[in-house]
Design an enzyme around this catalytic site. Structure first.
Site, PDB file in Angstrom:
ATOM      1  N   ASP A  15       0.855  -1.189   0.000  1.00 10.13           N
ATOM      2  CA  ASP A  15       0.000   0.000   0.000  1.00 10.13           C
ATOM      3  C   ASP A  15       0.896   1.245   0.000  1.00 10.13           C
ATOM      4  OD1 ASP A  15      -2.365   1.595   0.266  1.00 10.13           O
ATOM      5  OD2 ASP A  15      -2.060   1.674   2.433  1.00 10.13           O
ATOM      6  N   ASP A  17      -0.388   4.969   0.856  1.00  9.23           N
ATOM      7  CA  ASP A  17      -0.736   5.965   1.872  1.00  9.23           C
ATOM      8  C   ASP A  17      -0.697   5.368   3.271  1.00  9.23           C
ATOM      9  OD1 ASP A  17      -1.154   7.807  -0.170  1.00  9.23           O
ATOM     10  OD2 ASP A  17      -3.237   7.187  -0.417  1.00  9.23           O
ATOM     11  N   ASP A 148      -2.015  -0.571   5.930  1.00  4.87           N
ATOM     12  CA  ASP A 148      -2.312   0.105   7.193  1.00  4.87           C
ATOM     13  C   ASP A 148      -3.803   0.292   7.446  1.00  4.87           C
ATOM     14  OD1 ASP A 148      -2.540   2.231   5.226  1.00  4.87           O
ATOM     15  OD2 ASP A 148      -2.470   3.636   6.900  1.00  4.87           O
TER      16      ASP A 148
END
Length: 192
Positions: A15, A17, A148
């Protein structure tokens, strides 16, 4: 997949961001400008969706559109320390890095989101073989995911995927495996 010494290395689904790019740090400065508040008045301890800053409902879409178009959010975020170093190391060791991000949720803004993303990856020297813009990350094949978003971590794990939660204030309730740094991510991948 690449082969090294006849052993196939895993595909790492990464990922952006909150994992490679400091989305929350950059968005904090943009939100302070948007709401005309001192940046210090916005906590760094946020939950997913930024409700601690008063961002609710359609306010998020407006703020995000401003951040993307007027402040080039995806081009101007700082890199999370260690992301380049450890992704390069993994890539050099034969792991296939597959960036998987969901940045195409603001209608009529896809060209800006894609251009800023590629520019950011190139500027920071992040190695990758594939770049996927998708919400449903499990639909993109990877052997190990680094994520996250609490929702994504749960969905990936429930689907049976090895997923390392990159720790931040949005995902404190998520159980191990968790990594507080890219050095920990690297060590965990090597142990898997």
């Amino acid at each position: 997949m690449q082969e090294m010494n006849n052993v196939q290395k895993p595909v790492i689904g990464v990922d952006l961001d909150g994992v490679c790019a400091d989305f929350y740090g950059r968005m904090r400065h943009i939100a302070a400008e948007w709401f005309e508040l001192p940046v210090e008045s916005l906590t760094t301890e946020v939950s997913y969706g930024l409700k601690e800053w008063g961002v609710t409902g359609t306010r998020y879409d407006s703020l995000h559109r401003f951040a993307l178009h007027q402040r080039e959010l995806f081009r101007t975020m700082a890199m999370i320390p260690g992301a380049r170093k450890y992704l390069r190391r993994l890539s050099d060791e034969g792991y296939r890095i597959r960036i998987i991000t969901h940045r195409l949720f603001i209608h009529y803004s896809h060209a800006s989101a894609v251009q800023q993303t590629v520019a950011w990856l190139d500027r920071h020297g992040i190695p990758y073989w594939d770049l996927c813009f998708m919400k449903e990350k499990s639909a993109v094949g990877a052997d190990i995911y680094i994520e996250d978003s609490p929702e994504n971590v749960i969905q990936l794990r429930e689907a049976g995927h090895q997923t390392i939660c990159f720790a931040n204030s949005t995902n404190r309730e998520i159980n191990a495996p968790r990594a507080e740094s890219w050095e920990e991510v690297y060590r965990m991948i090597k142990e898997m």
